[in-house]
Design a protein around this motif. Structure first.
Motif, PDB file in Angstrom:
ATOM      1  N   PRO A 282       0.810  -1.215   0.000  1.00 39.52           N
ATOM      2  CA  PRO A 282       0.000   0.000   0.000  1.00 39.52           C
ATOM      3  C   PRO A 282       0.846   1.268   0.000  1.00 39.52           C
ATOM      4  O   PRO A 282       1.951   1.300   0.547  1.00 39.52           O
ATOM      5  CB  PRO A 282      -0.815  -0.108   1.289  1.00 39.52           C
ATOM      6  N   GLY A 283       0.274   2.288  -0.624  1.00 34.17           N
ATOM      7  CA  GLY A 283       0.893   3.610  -0.645  1.00 34.17           C
ATOM      8  C   GLY A 283      -0.080   4.604  -0.038  1.00 34.17           C
ATOM      9  O   GLY A 283      -0.768   4.293   0.934  1.00 34.17           O
ATOM     10  N   ALA A 284      -0.174   5.786  -0.642  1.00 37.08           N
ATOM     11  CA  ALA A 284      -1.021   6.849  -0.103  1.00 37.08           C
ATOM     12  C   ALA A 284      -2.504   6.654  -0.417  1.00 37.08           C
ATOM     13  O   ALA A 284      -3.355   7.234   0.233  1.00 37.08           O
ATOM     14  CB  ALA A 284      -0.555   8.197  -0.647  1.00 37.08           C
ATOM     15  N   VAL A 285      -2.816   5.838  -1.416  1.00 37.34           N
ATOM     16  CA  VAL A 285      -4.207   5.637  -1.820  1.00 37.34           C
ATOM     17  C   VAL A 285      -4.868   4.601  -0.911  1.00 37.34           C
ATOM     18  O   VAL A 285      -4.334   3.500  -0.741  1.00 37.34           O
ATOM     19  CB  VAL A 285      -4.275   5.173  -3.295  1.00 37.34           C
ATOM     20  N   PRO A 286      -6.029   4.937  -0.327  1.00 39.12           N
ATOM     21  CA  PRO A 286      -6.717   3.952   0.520  1.00 39.12           C
ATOM     22  C   PRO A 286      -7.141   2.725  -0.288  1.00 39.12           C
ATOM     23  O   PRO A 286      -7.603   2.854  -1.419  1.00 39.12           O
ATOM     24  CB  PRO A 286      -7.943   4.703   1.036  1.00 39.12           C
ATOM     25  N   LEU A 287      -6.958   1.543   0.302  1.00 33.72           N
ATOM     26  CA  LEU A 287      -7.317   0.286  -0.346  1.00 33.72           C
ATOM     27  C   LEU A 287      -8.243  -0.512   0.559  1.00 33.72           C
ATOM     28  O   LEU A 287      -8.036  -0.559   1.771  1.00 33.72           O
ATOM     29  CB  LEU A 287      -6.067  -0.554  -0.632  1.00 33.72           C
ATOM     30  N   ASP A 288      -9.219  -1.165  -0.052  1.00 36.12           N
ATOM     31  CA  ASP A 288     -10.056  -2.136   0.650  1.00 36.12           C
ATOM     32  C   ASP A 288      -9.576  -3.504   0.191  1.00 36.12           C
ATOM     33  O   ASP A 288      -9.919  -3.963  -0.899  1.00 36.12           O
ATOM     34  CB  ASP A 288     -11.526  -1.919   0.293  1.00 36.12           C
ATOM     35  N   LEU A 289      -8.749  -4.154   0.993  1.00 38.19           N
ATOM     36  CA  LEU A 289      -8.122  -5.413   0.593  1.00 38.19           C
ATOM     37  C   LEU A 289      -9.131  -6.529   0.370  1.00 38.19           C
ATOM     38  O   LEU A 289      -8.774  -7.577  -0.180  1.00 38.19           O
ATOM     39  CB  LEU A 289      -7.081  -5.846   1.627  1.00 38.19           C
ATOM     40  N   ALA A 290     -10.386  -6.327   0.762  1.00 34.54           N
ATOM     41  CA  ALA A 290     -11.438  -7.317   0.524  1.00 34.54           C
ATOM     42  C   ALA A 290     -12.272  -6.950  -0.698  1.00 34.54           C
ATOM     43  O   ALA A 290     -13.175  -7.699  -1.085  1.00 34.54           O
ATOM     44  CB  ALA A 290     -12.331  -7.444   1.753  1.00 34.54           C
ATOM     45  N   GLY A 291     -11.974  -5.821  -1.331  1.00 38.84           N
ATOM     46  CA  GLY A 291     -12.708  -5.390  -2.514  1.00 38.84           C
ATOM     47  C   GLY A 291     -12.161  -6.033  -3.772  1.00 38.84           C
ATOM     48  O   GLY A 291     -11.191  -6.794  -3.738  1.00 38.84           O
ATOM     49  N   GLU A 292     -12.778  -5.706  -4.900  1.00 40.73           N
ATOM     50  CA  GLU A 292     -12.321  -6.244  -6.187  1.00 40.73           C
ATOM     51  C   GLU A 292     -11.102  -5.464  -6.675  1.00 40.73           C
ATOM     52  O   GLU A 292     -11.008  -4.257  -6.482  1.00 40.73           O
ATOM     53  CB  GLU A 292     -13.428  -6.166  -7.243  1.00 40.73           C
ATOM     54  N   LEU A 293     -10.182  -6.180  -7.306  1.00 39.30           N
ATOM     55  CA  LEU A 293      -8.997  -5.587  -7.901  1.00 39.30           C
ATOM     56  C   LEU A 293      -8.874  -6.130  -9.317  1.00 39.30           C
ATOM     57  O   LEU A 293      -8.842  -7.347  -9.520  1.00 39.30           O
ATOM     58  CB  LEU A 293      -7.740  -5.937  -7.088  1.00 39.30           C
ATOM     59  N   SER A 294      -8.825  -5.220 -10.292  1.00 41.51           N
ATOM     60  CA  SER A 294      -8.717  -5.613 -11.699  1.00 41.51           C
ATOM     61  C   SER A 294      -7.401  -5.126 -12.269  1.00 41.51           C
ATOM     62  O   SER A 294      -6.988  -3.987 -12.021  1.00 41.51           O
ATOM     63  CB  SER A 294      -9.859  -5.006 -12.524  1.00 41.51           C
ATOM     64  N   CYS A 295      -6.765  -5.988 -13.047  1.00 35.48           N
ATOM     65  CA  CYS A 295      -5.516  -5.622 -13.708  1.00 35.48           C
ATOM     66  C   CYS A 295      -5.773  -5.320 -15.176  1.00 35.48           C
ATOM     67  O   CYS A 295      -6.786  -5.719 -15.748  1.00 35.48           O
ATOM     68  CB  CYS A 295      -4.473  -6.730 -13.575  1.00 35.48           C
ATOM     69  N   ASP A 296      -4.822  -4.625 -15.788  1.00 33.64           N
ATOM     70  CA  ASP A 296      -4.909  -4.347 -17.212  1.00 33.64           C
ATOM     71  C   ASP A 296      -4.619  -5.617 -18.012  1.00 33.64           C
ATOM     72  O   ASP A 296      -4.055  -6.589 -17.513  1.00 33.64           O
ATOM     73  CB  ASP A 296      -3.965  -3.213 -17.601  1.00 33.64           C
ATOM     74  N   TRP A 297      -5.012  -5.608 -19.260  1.00 28.77           N
ATOM     75  CA  TRP A 297      -4.855  -6.749 -20.154  1.00 28.77           C
ATOM     76  C   TRP A 297      -3.418  -6.877 -20.645  1.00 28.77           C
ATOM     77  O   TRP A 297      -2.745  -5.885 -20.895  1.00 28.77           O
ATOM     78  CB  TRP A 297      -5.780  -6.593 -21.358  1.00 28.77           C
ATOM     79  N   ARG A 298      -2.976  -8.100 -20.778  1.00 30.57           N
ATOM     80  CA  ARG A 298      -1.711  -8.431 -21.416  1.00 30.57           C
ATOM     81  C   ARG A 298      -1.755  -9.892 -21.819  1.00 30.57           C
ATOM     82  O   ARG A 298      -2.521 -10.663 -21.270  1.00 30.57           O
ATOM     83  CB  ARG A 298      -0.519  -8.140 -20.495  1.00 30.57           C
ATOM     84  N   GLU A 299      -0.921 -10.267 -22.751  1.00 25.29           N
ATOM     85  CA  GLU A 299      -0.846 -11.663 -23.161  1.00 25.29           C
ATOM     86  C   GLU A 299      -0.107 -12.470 -22.105  1.00 25.29           C
ATOM     87  O   GLU A 299       0.702 -11.949 -21.360  1.00 25.29           O
ATOM     88  CB  GLU A 299      -0.146 -11.782 -24.514  1.00 25.29           C
ATOM     89  N   GLY A 300      -0.414 -13.763 -22.032  1.00 26.86           N
ATOM     90  CA  GLY A 300       0.216 -14.617 -21.038  1.00 26.86           C
ATOM     91  C   GLY A 300      -0.514 -14.495 -19.711  1.00 26.86           C
ATOM     92  O   GLY A 300      -1.702 -14.186 -19.667  1.00 26.86           O
ATOM     93  N   ASP A 301       0.234 -14.720 -18.624  1.00 27.00           N
ATOM     94  CA  ASP A 301      -0.367 -14.600 -17.293  1.00 27.00           C
ATOM     95  C   ASP A 301      -0.829 -13.169 -17.075  1.00 27.00           C
ATOM     96  O   ASP A 301      -0.066 -12.229 -17.269  1.00 27.00           O
ATOM     97  CB  ASP A 301       0.639 -14.979 -16.202  1.00 27.00           C
ATOM     98  N   LEU A 302      -2.092 -13.023 -16.660  1.00 24.52           N
ATOM     99  CA  LEU A 302      -2.633 -11.684 -16.449  1.00 24.52           C
ATOM    100  C   LEU A 302      -2.109 -11.048 -15.169  1.00 24.52           C
ATOM    101  O   LEU A 302      -1.939  -9.845 -15.091  1.00 24.52           O
ATOM    102  CB  LEU A 302      -4.159 -11.726 -16.435  1.00 24.52           C
ATOM    103  N   TRP A 303      -1.879 -11.859 -14.159  1.00 28.10           N
ATOM    104  CA  TRP A 303      -1.354 -11.363 -12.872  1.00 28.10           C
ATOM    105  C   TRP A 303       0.069 -11.827 -12.703  1.00 28.10           C
ATOM    106  O   TRP A 303       0.500 -12.804 -13.176  1.00 28.10           O
ATOM    107  CB  TRP A 303      -2.197 -11.874 -11.704  1.00 28.10           C
TER     108      TRP A 303
END
Length: 176
Positions: free
Chosen positions: A155-176
């Protein structure tokens, strides 16, 4: 031992070849061309033992969606230490270098950890993302349940809800 931190563009081809060879060896041949591509275009932390590259990690820019916001993430890729150099603190040296950059340049740090690697990140203050993960694909947002339980954030300065949804950007291969 020496630490080198440099952008992909500033590394000689021989250094990049050595990094790829180290990753291929460390992952027992299970480090794909897509995995390598994901490690390029950002900052590399390299640990040298004389002329030998013994550790590598990269921090690349990604966009993550969380709580209705697009976040700038410093995403860790390609973390490996030579088998004969493990348990000597090299991975911590690599991560310390990248964590400093993530804190200064991004909203948060993020990575996907193997079960073997998770303890390193937790010990360094990374937190397990407990909520569902997904990816922003060309066909829309799709759940990535196979990645749930393997994503960690710094975590940094932005508040996060670690139980909320997290989406990553698209890329080929493993997404995460």
């Amino acid at each position: 031992m020496g630490l080198q931190v440099a952008h992909t563009a500033d590394l000689e081809p021989a250094v990049l070849q050595a990094a790829r060879a180290l990753l291929d060896d460390a992952f027992d041949g299970d480090f794909s061309d897509h995995d390598w591509e994901h490690s390029l275009g950002g900052v590399h932390a390299l640990v040298w033992d004389g002329p030998d590259l013994v550790g590598h990690a990269a921090l690349v820019a990604r966009r993550l969606l969380h709580g209705g916001r697009a976040l700038r993430a410093g995403y860790v890729e390609g973390v490996a230490v030579s088998a004969n150099q493990r348990r000597r603190g090299h991975a911590s040296v690599l991560m310390q270098a990248l964590e400093g950059i993530a804190h200064r340049a991004y909203d948060l740090g993020a990575l996907s950890a193997s079960s073997d690697g998770a303890a390193l990140y937790v010990a360094r203050g990374w937190e397990l993302w407990r909520g569902p993960t997904s990816a922003m694909t060309p066909a829309g947002i799709h759940a990535t349940p196979d990645d749930d339980g393997s994503v960690y954030v710094l975590p940094g300065a932005v508040p996060l809800d670690l139980a909320g949804e997290l989406s990553c950007d698209w890329r080929e291969g493993d997404l995460w």
